[in-house]
Write a protein that holds these residues in place. Structure first.
Motif, PDB file in Angstrom:
ATOM      1  N   ASP A  91       0.831  -1.322  -0.048  1.00  0.00           N
ATOM      2  CA  ASP A  91       0.132   0.166   0.179  1.00  0.00           C
ATOM      3  C   ASP A  91       0.894   1.438   0.023  1.00  0.00           C
ATOM      4  O   ASP A  91       1.868   1.210   0.673  1.00  0.00           O
ATOM      5  CB  ASP A  91      -0.945   0.078   1.160  1.00  0.00           C
ATOM      6  CG  ASP A  91      -2.007  -0.774   1.108  1.00  0.00           C
ATOM      7  OD1 ASP A  91      -2.244  -1.607   0.075  1.00  0.00           O
ATOM      8  OD2 ASP A  91      -3.051  -0.952   1.855  1.00  0.00           O
ATOM      9  N   ASP A  93       0.693   5.708   0.357  1.00  0.00           N
ATOM     10  CA  ASP A  93      -0.151   6.898   0.680  1.00  0.00           C
ATOM     11  C   ASP A  93       0.234   8.131  -0.359  1.00  0.00           C
ATOM     12  O   ASP A  93       1.636   8.348  -0.321  1.00  0.00           O
ATOM     13  CB  ASP A  93       0.062   7.311   2.289  1.00  0.00           C
ATOM     14  CG  ASP A  93      -0.929   8.369   2.396  1.00  0.00           C
ATOM     15  OD1 ASP A  93      -1.654   8.707   1.836  1.00  0.00           O
ATOM     16  OD2 ASP A  93      -0.359   9.277   3.523  1.00  0.00           O
ATOM     17  N   ASN A 109      -4.636  10.776  -3.182  1.00  0.00           N
ATOM     18  CA  ASN A 109      -5.511   9.354  -3.008  1.00  0.00           C
ATOM     19  C   ASN A 109      -6.960   9.583  -3.337  1.00  0.00           C
ATOM     20  O   ASN A 109      -7.564   8.495  -4.161  1.00  0.00           O
ATOM     21  CB  ASN A 109      -5.652   9.330  -1.258  1.00  0.00           C
ATOM     22  CG  ASN A 109      -4.308   8.609  -0.594  1.00  0.00           C
ATOM     23  OD1 ASN A 109      -3.461   7.889  -1.313  1.00  0.00           O
ATOM     24  ND2 ASN A 109      -3.919   9.050   0.556  1.00  0.00           N
ATOM     25  N   ASN A 110      -7.821  10.830  -3.069  1.00  0.00           N
ATOM     26  CA  ASN A 110      -9.173  10.909  -3.289  1.00  0.00           C
ATOM     27  C   ASN A 110      -9.243  11.108  -5.051  1.00  0.00           C
ATOM     28  O   ASN A 110     -10.001  10.643  -5.465  1.00  0.00           O
ATOM     29  CB  ASN A 110      -9.735  11.871  -2.648  1.00  0.00           C
ATOM     30  CG  ASN A 110     -11.323  11.936  -3.112  1.00  0.00           C
ATOM     31  OD1 ASN A 110     -11.496  12.951  -3.920  1.00  0.00           O
ATOM     32  ND2 ASN A 110     -12.109  11.317  -2.594  1.00  0.00           N
ATOM     33  N   ASP A 152      -8.188   6.013  -4.742  1.00  0.00           N
ATOM     34  CA  ASP A 152      -7.600   5.266  -3.512  1.00  0.00           C
ATOM     35  C   ASP A 152      -6.954   4.114  -4.171  1.00  0.00           C
ATOM     36  O   ASP A 152      -6.947   2.716  -3.293  1.00  0.00           O
ATOM     37  CB  ASP A 152      -8.637   4.780  -2.628  1.00  0.00           C
ATOM     38  CG  ASP A 152      -9.231   5.864  -1.757  1.00  0.00           C
ATOM     39  OD1 ASP A 152      -8.277   6.787  -1.279  1.00  0.00           O
ATOM     40  OD2 ASP A 152     -10.433   6.045  -1.577  1.00  0.00           O
ATOM     41  N   THR A 170      -4.531   1.763  -2.118  1.00  0.00           N
ATOM     42  CA  THR A 170      -4.871   0.710  -1.129  1.00  0.00           C
ATOM     43  C   THR A 170      -4.792  -0.615  -1.903  1.00  0.00           C
ATOM     44  O   THR A 170      -5.890  -0.935  -2.348  1.00  0.00           O
ATOM     45  CB  THR A 170      -6.230   1.144  -0.797  1.00  0.00           C
ATOM     46  OG1 THR A 170      -6.291   2.474  -0.107  1.00  0.00           O
ATOM     47  CG2 THR A 170      -6.385   0.272   0.480  1.00  0.00           C
ATOM     48  N   HIS A 175     -13.472   0.448  -5.471  1.00  0.00           N
ATOM     49  CA  HIS A 175     -12.323   1.041  -5.049  1.00  0.00           C
ATOM     50  C   HIS A 175     -12.971   1.895  -3.785  1.00  0.00           C
ATOM     51  O   HIS A 175     -11.944   2.194  -2.881  1.00  0.00           O
ATOM     52  CB  HIS A 175     -11.919   2.130  -5.972  1.00  0.00           C
ATOM     53  CG  HIS A 175     -12.972   3.229  -6.307  1.00  0.00           C
ATOM     54  ND1 HIS A 175     -13.627   3.151  -7.444  1.00  0.00           N
ATOM     55  CD2 HIS A 175     -13.119   4.392  -5.972  1.00  0.00           C
ATOM     56  CE1 HIS A 175     -14.399   4.382  -7.518  1.00  0.00           C
ATOM     57  NE2 HIS A 175     -13.929   5.146  -6.587  1.00  0.00           N
ATOM     58  N   TYR A 176     -14.389   2.193  -3.887  1.00  0.00           N
ATOM     59  CA  TYR A 176     -14.686   2.998  -2.689  1.00  0.00           C
ATOM     60  C   TYR A 176     -14.965   2.275  -1.276  1.00  0.00           C
ATOM     61  O   TYR A 176     -15.369   2.839  -0.494  1.00  0.00           O
ATOM     62  CB  TYR A 176     -16.050   3.679  -3.000  1.00  0.00           C
ATOM     63  CG  TYR A 176     -17.007   3.110  -3.947  1.00  0.00           C
ATOM     64  CD1 TYR A 176     -17.884   2.096  -3.389  1.00  0.00           C
ATOM     65  CD2 TYR A 176     -16.909   3.154  -5.413  1.00  0.00           C
ATOM     66  CE1 TYR A 176     -18.682   1.444  -3.876  1.00  0.00           C
ATOM     67  CE2 TYR A 176     -18.017   2.239  -6.097  1.00  0.00           C
ATOM     68  CZ  TYR A 176     -18.577   1.471  -5.672  1.00  0.00           C
ATOM     69  OH  TYR A 176     -19.718   0.643  -6.144  1.00  0.00           O
ATOM     70  N   ILE A 221     -10.653   1.078   1.606  1.00  0.00           N
ATOM     71  CA  ILE A 221     -10.070   1.580   2.869  1.00  0.00           C
ATOM     72  C   ILE A 221     -10.744   0.578   3.847  1.00  0.00           C
ATOM     73  O   ILE A 221     -10.103   0.223   4.756  1.00  0.00           O
ATOM     74  CB  ILE A 221     -10.160   3.132   2.971  1.00  0.00           C
ATOM     75  CG1 ILE A 221      -9.259   3.778   1.814  1.00  0.00           C
ATOM     76  CG2 ILE A 221     -10.052   3.436   4.440  1.00  0.00           C
ATOM     77  CD1 ILE A 221      -9.403   5.323   1.838  1.00  0.00           C
TER      78      ILE A 221
END
Length: 425
Positions: free
Chosen positions: A331, A333, A338-339, A343, A346, A358-359, A362
């Motif tokens: 993973d 960051d 990220n948004n 993401d 992840t 994808h949503y 996390i």
């Protein structure tokens, strides 16, 4: 002469497995090969192999998704069996190359059920959001139209093209929606606008997921064997491991794949595809148009499989499994990005369960962490922009050059002569 031991069930033969151990600083490289002997447990005769080669998985081909086959549990005894009882600890140290003490089904059971639900309306809302931003950036750049704005536009728009790629990537996995027709149409529109042949990439990416962590069978940023590495001319080696050239590699990969592999993502008769996929490739190649976004793609995909402080294993032969290969992914960051890019950092849970939208990644990752234990490497926290990743990328390029031709568990080695800084063996 064969050796025999008493297993938990009966008399069993020892099986020798070649292990290319992780090099220690105090040992010369020619001493790191050894044999490790393990007795065969009873369950070894019950657990089915997940797959052999991605292209032979007819069921997955029909579904147009990159996902593991269901693991069949053959008895109540197997349900309690763990893949390993060592917790990855060897001589008091965690060994990332050891078989994990949990199964894929254990991770899956820890993830909330709603994380597997695909909402096509929500997926389409991300498409609308990204397309609005793309046209908005173009309008702003055209309005100001000066030398200061255009470089900023290229960076911002390239990032947004990468975001469009990620949504098309979800279409290829089938995590965009449960409707194959919608996935195909949306995937073609998204990918064709940014230089990607949708079906060609989808099929090769399926192969990547189904063989992640395997030295020979993996498709994306897999390591070169020592033999292939040494067969390359000096110019090719330098280009491969000197920035920024590796970050521009994606179009070359689409056209001719990696060293040691043949075929093209654009040619319907390529070795990548089986005959019944030929029409898909012709369709995608016909839809292909020219845009730019490749540096984000190369950076992200490379760092999801390289650059950890502790060298991670690559597998071949009987030591590889879908679970062990997937656990070598990382993973990352990306701060504010990220948004923007949905993401995609992840990545561990995505690689093990690419069906998850994808949503939900996390939340699914947080739920799986207690099961994964030390096999999950917590990513370093980024500032607003992930500039720290450039240092990791440069370090990896200078150290991660090839893996040994022998051994079923191997780690990257460094060519000290690549940059002319050390001419000694």
């Amino acid at each position: 002469m064969a050796s025999w031991v008493v297993s938990e069930c009966s008399l069993r033969p020892f099986t020798a497995v070649k292990i290319h151990h992780k090099p220690r600083p105090s040992l010369p490289s020619n001493t790191i090969n050894a044999f490790k002997f393990k007795p065969l447990p009873c369950s070894a005769f019950k657990v089915p192999t997940l797959w052999s080669k991605g292209r032979n998985l007819g069921g997955l081909g029909l579904l147009n998704v990159s996902a593991p086959l269901k693991v069949t549990i053959t008895s109540e005894e197997d349900k309690g069996k763990e893949e390993s009882t060592t917790d990855g600890v060897n001589n008091g140290e965690f060994d990332p190359g050891a078989a994990p003490p949990f199964k894929l089904s254990d991770i899956k059971a820890a993830i909330p059920k709603h994380c597997w639900v695909k909402d096509p309306w929500r997926s389409m809302s991300y498409v609308v959001r990204d397309v609005v931003v793309v046209f908005g950036l173009a309008a702003v750049a055209a309005y100001f139209n000066n030398w200061f704005v255009w470089p900023l536009y290229w960076i911002a728009q390239g990032t947004m093209f990468w975001a469009l790629f990620v949504l098309g990537h979800d279409c290829g996995h089938g995590s965009f929606s449960n409707n194959p027709a919608l996935n195909s149409v949306a995937g073609h529109l998204l990918h064709s606008s940014i230089l990607v042949p949708y079906h060609g990439w989808r099929i090769s990416h399926r192969t990547h997921h189904q063989n992640h962590g395997h030295i020979e069978n993996d498709e994306s940023w897999h390591p070169l064997s020592e033999k292939i590495y040494k067969s390359l001319d000096n110019a090719t080696r330098l280009l491969r491991f000197t920035l920024p050239f590796p970050m521009l590699a994606y179009p070359i990969y689409l056209w001719s794949r990696s060293p040691g592999k043949k075929g093209s993502h654009f040619h319907p008769d390529s070795d990548l595809f089986v005959p019944n996929e030929r029409k898909d490739i012709i369709t995608s190649t016909a839809c292909w148009t020219a845009m730019i976004f490749v540096m984000w793609l190369d950076l992200v995909t490379y760092l999801h499989h390289h650059g950890h402080d502790e060298k991670l294993p690559w597998y071949r032969g009987k030591e590889w499994s879908y679970l062990r290969g997937g656990l070598t992914t990382l993973d990352r960051d990306y701060g504010w990005i990220n948004n923007i890019h949905h993401d995609i950092g992840t990545h561990v849970i995505h690689h093990l369960f690419p069906q998850i939208p994808h949503y939900h990644l996390i939340e699914a990752t947080e739920a799986a962490k207690p099961v994964l234990g030390k096999y999950y490497r917590e990513p370093k926290k980024s500032g607003p922009l992930p500039f720290y990743l450039l240092g990791i990328l440069i370090k990896s390029m200078r150290k991660d050059h090839y893996v040994s031709d022998i051994g079923d568990v191997v780690y990257y080695q460094t060519d000290p002569q690549l940059y002319g800084t050390n001419k000694s063996d």
